[in-house]
Design an enzyme around this catalytic site. Structure first.
Site, PDB file in Angstrom:
ATOM      1  N   ARG A 234      55.450 -45.831 -25.271  1.00 30.82           N
ATOM      2  CA  ARG A 234      55.981 -44.739 -24.462  1.00 30.82           C
ATOM      3  C   ARG A 234      56.094 -43.500 -25.335  1.00 30.82           C
ATOM      4  O   ARG A 234      56.397 -43.593 -26.537  1.00 30.82           O
ATOM      5  CB  ARG A 234      57.380 -45.083 -23.945  1.00 30.82           C
ATOM      6  CG  ARG A 234      57.402 -46.031 -22.782  1.00 30.82           C
ATOM      7  CD  ARG A 234      56.915 -45.378 -21.494  1.00 30.82           C
ATOM      8  NE  ARG A 234      57.118 -46.253 -20.354  1.00 30.82           N
ATOM      9  CZ  ARG A 234      56.221 -47.131 -19.911  1.00 30.82           C
ATOM     10  NH1 ARG A 234      55.043 -47.240 -20.498  1.00 30.82           N
ATOM     11  NH2 ARG A 234      56.479 -47.883 -18.858  1.00 30.82           N
ATOM     12  N   GLU A 263      54.035 -36.524 -18.910  1.00 26.73           N
ATOM     13  CA  GLU A 263      52.706 -36.853 -18.372  1.00 26.73           C
ATOM     14  C   GLU A 263      52.748 -36.906 -16.834  1.00 26.73           C
ATOM     15  O   GLU A 263      53.780 -37.279 -16.279  1.00 26.73           O
ATOM     16  CB  GLU A 263      52.212 -38.196 -18.940  1.00 26.73           C
ATOM     17  CG  GLU A 263      53.105 -39.376 -18.581  1.00 26.73           C
ATOM     18  CD  GLU A 263      52.680 -40.677 -19.232  1.00 26.73           C
ATOM     19  OE1 GLU A 263      52.404 -40.695 -20.436  1.00 26.73           O
ATOM     20  OE2 GLU A 263      52.652 -41.681 -18.504  1.00 26.73           O
ATOM     21  N   HIS A 281      47.105 -42.582 -20.003  1.00 24.84           N
ATOM     22  CA  HIS A 281      48.034 -43.707 -19.741  1.00 24.84           C
ATOM     23  C   HIS A 281      47.336 -44.782 -18.888  1.00 24.84           C
ATOM     24  O   HIS A 281      47.748 -45.055 -17.756  1.00 24.84           O
ATOM     25  CB  HIS A 281      49.310 -43.212 -19.041  1.00 24.84           C
ATOM     26  CG  HIS A 281      50.415 -44.236 -19.063  1.00 24.84           C
ATOM     27  ND1 HIS A 281      51.750 -43.909 -18.952  1.00 24.84           N
ATOM     28  CD2 HIS A 281      50.389 -45.579 -19.200  1.00 24.84           C
ATOM     29  CE1 HIS A 281      52.486 -45.014 -18.992  1.00 24.84           C
ATOM     30  NE2 HIS A 281      51.668 -46.046 -19.143  1.00 24.84           N
TER      31      HIS A 281
HETATM   32  C1  8YV Z   1      51.917 -48.509 -15.864  1.00 23.27           C
HETATM   33  C2  8YV Z   1      52.982 -49.142 -17.952  1.00 23.27           C
HETATM   34  O1  8YV Z   1      52.848 -49.202 -15.156  1.00 23.27           O
HETATM   35  O2  8YV Z   1      53.181 -51.464 -18.230  1.00 23.27           O
HETATM   36  C3  8YV Z   1      53.702 -50.371 -18.361  1.00 23.27           C
HETATM   37  O3  8YV Z   1      54.835 -50.242 -18.824  1.00 23.27           O
HETATM   38  O4  8YV Z   1      53.382 -48.076 -18.234  1.00 23.27           O
HETATM   39  C4  8YV Z   1      51.726 -49.208 -17.176  1.00 23.27           C
HETATM   40  O5  8YV Z   1      51.186 -50.461 -17.044  1.00 23.27           O
HETATM   41  C5  8YV Z   1      50.646 -48.376 -15.158  1.00 23.27           C
HETATM   42  O6  8YV Z   1      50.039 -47.256 -15.651  1.00 23.27           O
HETATM   43  C6  8YV Z   1      50.761 -48.259 -13.669  1.00 23.27           C
HETATM   44  O7  8YV Z   1      51.345 -47.078 -13.306  1.00 23.27           O
END
Ligand code: 8YV
Length: 315
Positions: A234, A263, A281
């Site tokens: 993150r 983002e 992402h």
């Molecule tokens: C997003 C993610 O959920 O697993 C995570 O924590 O950030 C990603 O897998 C994905 O981009 C769907 O929005």
């Protein structure tokens, strides 16, 4: 019997939307133009929120749903869900771990290779005629045999390490405590010391208020002008201002980033840097994994409304 009413925060692929509609009465928050009015209208009947890792659910959204019982996250990271608000009301939270681990690790490795070997620039070299006009592409840095550091040896960190072994790299990791299953890797408790002995630093730790800016000025300086930072976790784990300054001055060699503060509207300073690889992402973004994530998101909701144990609870 009436279908449970759920609030869907962001879109999913079509193959997830249809089964959600079959099982639930779905209220699509992202389609609403006046989001506050929409929440006031549907909130009182909402029993579940289906969200995505990066979208989460904040306190205002949770407060707008007095009958909320469960939040199901499509993603492993649940840092964007207000867990304190959930705890206060006994709201359950689930995520989608394991099914995405290998894809996220794969993208981290791809980013390291791509950036270190200049793959994007090399393609431009071919396509814009530089190869014919100027000759050989400038030499880049090797990957195999060099030193990799992993900040956060959870499921994804371990999968990254497993892959790095294939490149005969010297691997060290930083974690709150030494980890079982980390054979052949050096344990370094201090992130700055880890960065100082790394050519490539992978950030793979789950984000929380405790890890905010764990990669700060000191870690970035220790990684140094020959080092590469790879973030597949993150944005909040990194002090982005410190990162930008170091990339601009050359104090940090390069960065390969899949996540950004604010983002998808990232800081425009990133866009003009020659020493970054920027990704939208999408570390878990394969058809296979997204299908598995959608299934697990629904399995958690289904189990909750059937009064069965949740497959992957975090709260
Ligand atoms: C997003 C993610 O959920 O697993 C995570 O924590 O950030 C990603 O897998 C994905 O981009 C769907 O929005």
């Amino acid at each position: 019997m009436a279908k449970p009413e759920i609030l869907q925060v962001g879109p999913y692929p079509q193959w997830d939307e249809e089964p959600l509609d079959e099982a639930f009465q779905v209220h699509r928050y992202f389609d609403a133009t006046d989001k506050a009015a929409f929440l006031r209208q549907v909130g009182p009947n909402i029993r579940a929120i289906a969200t995505r890792g990066e979208l989460g659910a904040n306190r205002a959204m949770i407060d707008a749903c007095p009958k909320l019982e469960v939040i199901s996250v499509y993603g492993v990271g649940y840092d964007a869900v207000d867990l304190a608000a959930c705890r206060e009301r006994g709201i359950r939270v689930t995520n989608t771990p394991d099914v995405l681990t290998n894809d996220v690790a794969d993208l981290g490795i791809a980013m390291m290779l791509c950036q270190s070997r200049g793959v994007i620039g090399a393609e431009t070299w071919v396509k814009d005629g530089s190869w014919a006009a100027k000759g050989l592409y400038p030499l880049k840095r090797k990957v195999w045999g060099r030193r990799a550091g992993i900040l956060g040896l959870g499921r994804i960190g371990l999968a990254v390490a497993q892959r790095l072994k294939g490149f005969d790299m010297e691997i060290a990791y930083c974690n709150p405590a030494p980890k079982a299953g980390a054979e052949g890797m050096e344990y370094i408790a201090d992130p700055v010391a880890l960065a100082a002995r790394s050519d490539f630093l992978f950030v793979t730790l789950a984000a929380s208020s405790q890890t905010r800016h764990i990669v700060g000025r000191e870690v970035i300086a220790a990684l140094g002008s020959e080092g590469m930072l790879i973030n597949i976790s993150r944005a909040s784990n990194i002090d982005e201002e410190a990162l930008l300054e170091a990339l601009e001055s050359g104090a940090l060699g390069s960065a390969a980033l899949d996540v950004f503060e604010g983002e998808p509207k990232l800081n425009p300073r990133f866009l003009t840097l020659p020493n970054v690889l920027l990704q939208p992402h999408h570390a878990s973004g394969t058809i296979e994994t997204r299908k598995a994530m959608g299934q697990l998101l629904r399995d958690n909701l289904t189990a909750h409304f059937a009064g069965q144990p949740l497959p992957t609870p975090v709260l």
